[in-house]
Design a protein around this motif. Structure first.
Motif, PDB file in Angstrom:
ATOM      1  N   GLY A   1       4.711  -5.943 -26.479  1.00 28.78           N
ATOM      2  CA  GLY A   1       4.380  -4.772 -25.663  1.00 28.78           C
ATOM      3  C   GLY A   1       2.886  -4.600 -25.506  1.00 28.78           C
ATOM      4  O   GLY A   1       2.086  -5.476 -25.848  1.00 28.78           O
ATOM      5  N   GLY A   2       2.498  -3.445 -24.984  1.00 29.33           N
ATOM      6  CA  GLY A   2       1.098  -3.117 -24.729  1.00 29.33           C
ATOM      7  C   GLY A   2       1.047  -1.796 -23.982  1.00 29.33           C
ATOM      8  O   GLY A   2       1.967  -1.459 -23.225  1.00 29.33           O
ATOM      9  N   THR A   3      -0.011  -1.052 -24.172  1.00 28.46           N
ATOM     10  CA  THR A   3      -0.104   0.295 -23.615  1.00 28.46           C
ATOM     11  C   THR A   3       0.142   0.316 -22.101  1.00 28.46           C
ATOM     12  O   THR A   3       0.864   1.165 -21.586  1.00 28.46           O
ATOM     13  CB  THR A   3      -1.484   0.900 -23.917  1.00 28.46           C
ATOM     14  OG1 THR A   3      -1.665   0.941 -25.334  1.00 28.46           O
ATOM     15  CG2 THR A   3      -1.596   2.310 -23.347  1.00 28.46           C
ATOM     16  N   TYR A   4      -0.489  -0.613 -21.388  1.00 30.10           N
ATOM     17  CA  TYR A   4      -0.396  -0.607 -19.929  1.00 30.10           C
ATOM     18  C   TYR A   4       0.650  -1.576 -19.391  1.00 30.10           C
ATOM     19  O   TYR A   4       0.822  -1.689 -18.174  1.00 30.10           O
ATOM     20  CB  TYR A   4      -1.757  -0.929 -19.312  1.00 30.10           C
ATOM     21  CG  TYR A   4      -2.802   0.115 -19.591  1.00 30.10           C
ATOM     22  CD1 TYR A   4      -2.777   1.342 -18.940  1.00 30.10           C
ATOM     23  CD2 TYR A   4      -3.813  -0.127 -20.510  1.00 30.10           C
ATOM     24  CE1 TYR A   4      -3.734   2.305 -19.200  1.00 30.10           C
ATOM     25  CE2 TYR A   4      -4.779   0.827 -20.770  1.00 30.10           C
ATOM     26  CZ  TYR A   4      -4.733   2.047 -20.119  1.00 30.10           C
ATOM     27  OH  TYR A   4      -5.693   2.993 -20.379  1.00 30.10           O
ATOM     28  N   GLY A   5       1.333  -2.297 -20.263  1.00 29.04           N
ATOM     29  CA  GLY A   5       2.327  -3.258 -19.815  1.00 29.04           C
ATOM     30  C   GLY A   5       3.434  -2.582 -19.022  1.00 29.04           C
ATOM     31  O   GLY A   5       4.001  -1.576 -19.469  1.00 29.04           O
ATOM     32  N   GLY A   6       3.758  -3.125 -17.859  1.00 32.24           N
ATOM     33  CA  GLY A   6       4.777  -2.501 -17.019  1.00 32.24           C
ATOM     34  C   GLY A   6       4.288  -1.229 -16.371  1.00 32.24           C
ATOM     35  O   GLY A   6       5.065  -0.285 -16.153  1.00 32.24           O
ATOM     36  N   SER A   7       3.007  -1.173 -16.018  1.00 36.53           N
ATOM     37  CA  SER A   7       2.438  -0.009 -15.325  1.00 36.53           C
ATOM     38  C   SER A   7       3.322   0.410 -14.155  1.00 36.53           C
ATOM     39  O   SER A   7       3.771  -0.432 -13.370  1.00 36.53           O
ATOM     40  CB  SER A   7       1.048  -0.371 -14.799  1.00 36.53           C
ATOM     41  OG  SER A   7       0.719   0.346 -13.645  1.00 36.53           O
ATOM     42  N   PRO A   8       3.604   1.698 -13.990  1.00 31.97           N
ATOM     43  CA  PRO A   8       4.436   2.133 -12.863  1.00 31.97           C
ATOM     44  C   PRO A   8       3.812   1.800 -11.516  1.00 31.97           C
ATOM     45  O   PRO A   8       4.523   1.526 -10.553  1.00 31.97           O
ATOM     46  CB  PRO A   8       4.571   3.643 -13.067  1.00 31.97           C
ATOM     47  CG  PRO A   8       3.498   4.027 -14.015  1.00 31.97           C
ATOM     48  CD  PRO A   8       3.246   2.827 -14.871  1.00 31.97           C
ATOM     49  N   ILE A   9       2.471   1.800 -11.437  1.00 34.66           N
ATOM     50  CA  ILE A   9       1.803   1.399 -10.204  1.00 34.66           C
ATOM     51  C   ILE A   9       2.039  -0.089  -9.955  1.00 34.66           C
ATOM     52  O   ILE A   9       2.377  -0.509  -8.842  1.00 34.66           O
ATOM     53  CB  ILE A   9       0.288   1.689 -10.277  1.00 34.66           C
ATOM     54  CG1 ILE A   9       0.027   3.157 -10.627  1.00 34.66           C
ATOM     55  CG2 ILE A   9      -0.382   1.295  -8.970  1.00 34.66           C
ATOM     56  CD1 ILE A   9       0.543   4.146  -9.626  1.00 34.66           C
TER      57      ILE A   9
ATOM     58  N   GLN B   1       0.833  -1.204   0.000  1.00 32.68           N
ATOM     59  CA  GLN B   1       0.000   0.000   0.000  1.00 32.68           C
ATOM     60  C   GLN B   1       0.873   1.262   0.000  1.00 32.68           C
ATOM     61  O   GLN B   1       0.626   2.205  -0.765  1.00 32.68           O
ATOM     62  CB  GLN B   1      -0.908  -0.026   1.231  1.00 32.68           C
ATOM     63  CG  GLN B   1      -2.023   0.995   1.222  1.00 32.68           C
ATOM     64  CD  GLN B   1      -2.973   0.801   2.392  1.00 32.68           C
ATOM     65  OE1 GLN B   1      -2.588   0.273   3.431  1.00 32.68           O
ATOM     66  NE2 GLN B   1      -4.204   1.235   2.226  1.00 32.68           N
ATOM     67  N   ALA B   2       1.917   1.262   0.810  1.00 30.72           N
ATOM     68  CA  ALA B   2       2.796   2.435   0.892  1.00 30.72           C
ATOM     69  C   ALA B   2       3.542   2.661  -0.420  1.00 30.72           C
ATOM     70  O   ALA B   2       3.721   3.811  -0.860  1.00 30.72           O
ATOM     71  CB  ALA B   2       3.787   2.265   2.044  1.00 30.72           C
ATOM     72  N   ALA B   3       3.971   1.575  -1.046  1.00 32.91           N
ATOM     73  CA  ALA B   3       4.702   1.699  -2.313  1.00 32.91           C
ATOM     74  C   ALA B   3       3.812   2.287  -3.400  1.00 32.91           C
ATOM     75  O   ALA B   3       4.251   3.133  -4.196  1.00 32.91           O
ATOM     76  CB  ALA B   3       5.220   0.324  -2.741  1.00 32.91           C
ATOM     77  N   VAL B   4       2.559   1.860  -3.438  1.00 33.38           N
ATOM     78  CA  VAL B   4       1.629   2.372  -4.438  1.00 33.38           C
ATOM     79  C   VAL B   4       1.310   3.843  -4.170  1.00 33.38           C
ATOM     80  O   VAL B   4       1.279   4.673  -5.100  1.00 33.38           O
ATOM     81  CB  VAL B   4       0.347   1.516  -4.455  1.00 33.38           C
ATOM     82  CG1 VAL B   4      -0.751   2.190  -5.277  1.00 33.38           C
ATOM     83  CG2 VAL B   4       0.657   0.129  -5.003  1.00 33.38           C
ATOM     84  N   GLN B   5       1.089   4.196  -2.920  1.00 32.94           N
ATOM     85  CA  GLN B   5       0.806   5.589  -2.585  1.00 32.94           C
ATOM     86  C   GLN B   5       1.973   6.493  -2.957  1.00 32.94           C
ATOM     87  O   GLN B   5       1.772   7.597  -3.497  1.00 32.94           O
ATOM     88  CB  GLN B   5       0.484   5.702  -1.097  1.00 32.94           C
ATOM     89  CG  GLN B   5      -0.873   5.109  -0.727  1.00 32.94           C
ATOM     90  CD  GLN B   5      -1.107   5.036   0.772  1.00 32.94           C
ATOM     91  OE1 GLN B   5      -0.154   5.017   1.556  1.00 32.94           O
ATOM     92  NE2 GLN B   5      -2.369   4.966   1.182  1.00 32.94           N
ATOM     93  N   ALA B   6       3.183   6.016  -2.705  1.00 30.38           N
ATOM     94  CA  ALA B   6       4.366   6.812  -3.049  1.00 30.38           C
ATOM     95  C   ALA B   6       4.470   7.004  -4.564  1.00 30.38           C
ATOM     96  O   ALA B   6       4.813   8.092  -5.046  1.00 30.38           O
ATOM     97  CB  ALA B   6       5.628   6.141  -2.503  1.00 30.38           C
ATOM     98  N   GLN B   7       4.182   5.948  -5.328  1.00 30.85           N
ATOM     99  CA  GLN B   7       4.254   6.061  -6.787  1.00 30.85           C
ATOM    100  C   GLN B   7       3.190   7.003  -7.319  1.00 30.85           C
ATOM    101  O   GLN B   7       3.436   7.786  -8.250  1.00 30.85           O
ATOM    102  CB  GLN B   7       4.108   4.683  -7.429  1.00 30.85           C
ATOM    103  CG  GLN B   7       4.164   4.691  -8.950  1.00 30.85           C
ATOM    104  CD  GLN B   7       5.463   5.264  -9.484  1.00 30.85           C
ATOM    105  OE1 GLN B   7       6.553   4.910  -9.037  1.00 30.85           O
ATOM    106  NE2 GLN B   7       5.364   6.183 -10.439  1.00 30.85           N
ATOM    107  N   LEU B   8       1.995   6.972  -6.717  1.00 28.86           N
ATOM    108  CA  LEU B   8       0.927   7.853  -7.165  1.00 28.86           C
ATOM    109  C   LEU B   8       1.285   9.328  -6.998  1.00 28.86           C
ATOM    110  O   LEU B   8       0.778  10.184  -7.732  1.00 28.86           O
ATOM    111  CB  LEU B   8      -0.370   7.546  -6.412  1.00 28.86           C
ATOM    112  CG  LEU B   8      -1.211   6.392  -6.963  1.00 28.86           C
ATOM    113  CD1 LEU B   8      -2.344   6.055  -5.998  1.00 28.86           C
ATOM    114  CD2 LEU B   8      -1.778   6.755  -8.334  1.00 28.86           C
ATOM    115  N   GLU B   9       2.121   9.613  -6.028  1.00 28.56           N
ATOM    116  CA  GLU B   9       2.568  10.996  -5.839  1.00 28.56           C
ATOM    117  C   GLU B   9       3.483  11.442  -6.983  1.00 28.56           C
ATOM    118  O   GLU B   9       3.652  12.650  -7.207  1.00 28.56           O
ATOM    119  CB  GLU B   9       3.307  11.134  -4.498  1.00 28.56           C
ATOM    120  CG  GLU B   9       2.421  10.956  -3.279  1.00 28.56           C
ATOM    121  CD  GLU B   9       1.361  12.032  -3.167  1.00 28.56           C
ATOM    122  OE1 GLU B   9       1.674  13.207  -3.488  1.00 28.56           O
ATOM    123  OE2 GLU B   9       0.224  11.704  -2.790  1.00 28.56           O
TER     124      GLU B   9
END
Length: 425
Positions: free
Chosen positions: A294-302, A62-70
């Protein structure tokens, strides 16, 4: 707002084909527990179908995702890439079995990973044929439906399927299919249907998922590796449901000591965030031309941020070892239940925390009890216990608890299971 009203809205808004197992609409979740919109609590032994191996809302994920969203949510890794995707690829390459150098490609779903494995195998070998196994599940897209070895509900009414796909029997001791039987069937395929020189790949789940949680014997996987090497065929291990500590090892194929040429990864990779990958031998992975994968969302940063946190949690909390403990605790309780109902509980099996209970009539393996299986899943949900079923005959209860589930919750969940079972018998 209640479950019934939401179900009515869902029925009006969703296509019928995307059904729901229960009518419990979840409002919050933590580790191995869920709470619906009416405040009812459930113990979750499905984990979103082996997705939240690290539990619902693990604090580190959860913390990792919140940090990435910032920072940012999407740029497309094929346009303006980012370090987290590179780091995750490096770690997945290191985690994959075998000493051969590996490379990774990111996609979004397990079915995409399977399709890309086939693309890569065909590009590398110049061949077109693919062999899969009866009872296997590889996805719901057109190609992956063709690979899937179970008609209802996944293939019924959706044909025709792509050509050059062949199925062999999966070794299954409980149902009388030996390793030798499966290997003989493969040789018959080579004799009657497609010569090995036209086969690009053989794809196999080290433990069948939807097919019934049957583990492939290590000897069979070793023989398959030898057969592929003999004929220049690539071996694809579909580790979508078995990966990321679920079976007591990072990947189930490690039990056989084999190195697949290609592997699919999804589900447990990112604690509930959509990301999937193909990891394989570098020489094989580099066969497609740039832009071919590949793909548009492949490897999403989230997804990358979540996956990196999941890998940390698996290591820090020793979830491979924990999976073995969880499996032992649940199997112990299931065997105790089996002693009371030996004519109904035909077989109990597991690899780590991938656990199955097969229900039959009169102790006969050839009389599957799909009706009791369906009733057990439904009644357990009413009692606050989420169970999943599987199996080509619809008579297997599968247990996929979070690997972080507490011993107290295991005991409580098994108490609920026994009470429900007793009430139905």
């Amino acid at each position: 707002m209640n479950n019934a009203s939401l179900q009515q809205r869902k029925d009006n808004a969703f296509a019928r084909g995307q059904g729901t197992l229960t009518h419990a609409y979840i409002e919050k979740a933590r580790n191995a527990e869920l709470w619906d919109v009416e405040g009812k609590r459930y113990i979750d032994l499905g984990s979103g179908i082996a997705v939240v191996n690290t539990g619902h809302n693990h604090p580190k994920v959860q913390a990792a995702v919140q940090a990435q969203l910032e920072k940012f949510s999407h740029t497309c890794v094929m346009v303006t890439p980012y370090e987290s995707a590179v780091e995750l690829a490096e770690k997945l390459n290191d985690a994959a079995p075998g000493e051969t150098p590996k490379k990774t490609v990111f996609v979004t779903t397990g079915a995409e990973a399977v399709e890309n494995c086939v693309k890569i195998a065909r590009a590398h070998t110049g061949r077109s044929g693919v062999i899969a196994f009866q009872g296997g599940f590889h996805g719901r897209t057109n190609l992956t439906m063709g690979l899937t070895g179970k008609i209802a509900p996944y293939k019924a009414g959706f044909g025709p399927f792509p050509g050059e796909i062949y199925h062999a029997p999966y070794p299954n001791e409980y149902h009388g299919v030996s390793t030798e039987d499966s290997l003989a069937a493969l040789n018959m395929l080579f004799t009657c249907d497609i010569e090995p020189g036209r086969v690009a790949a053989i794809i196999i789940e080290p433990v069948q998922g939807e097919g019934g949680f049957y583990p492939a014997p290590p000897a069979f996987l070793q023989a398959l590796r030898k057969l592929c090497d003999q004929h220049g065929i690539l071996l694809i291990a579909d580790e979508i449901q078995t990966g990321f500590a679920r079976t007591g090892k990072m990947f189930a194929s490690e039990y056989a000591g084999i190195e697949p040429d290609l592997m699919t990864m999804a589900k447990g990779i990112a604690g509930g965030f959509p990301i999937a990958a193909v990891v394989g031998k570098a020489e094989v992975m580099d066969s497609p031309l740039p832009g071919g994968l590949g793909g548009t969302y492949g490897g999403s940063p989230i997804g990358c941020a979540a996956a990196l946190a999941v890998l940390d949690v698996i290591k820090e909390e020793q979830l491979c070892e924990r999976a073995l403990h969880v499996g032992d605790r649940i199997v112990e309780r299931l065997r105790s239940l089996q002693t009371r109902y030996p004519q109904t509980i035909g077989n109990i099996r597991n690899l780590g925390a991938m656990i199955a209970m097969e229900l039959v009539r009169d102790g006969d393996v050839n009389q599957p009890n799909a009706e009791l299986t369906k009733a057990l899943v439904g009644e357990a949900a009413k009692q606050g216990l989420i169970l999943l079923s599987c199996g080509i005959r619809g008579n297997v209860i599968r247990f996929l608890p979070a690997l972080t589930i507490t011993d107290a919750l295991i005991s409580e969940s098994m108490d609920l299971l026994e009470q429900t079972f007793d009430a139905l018998m």
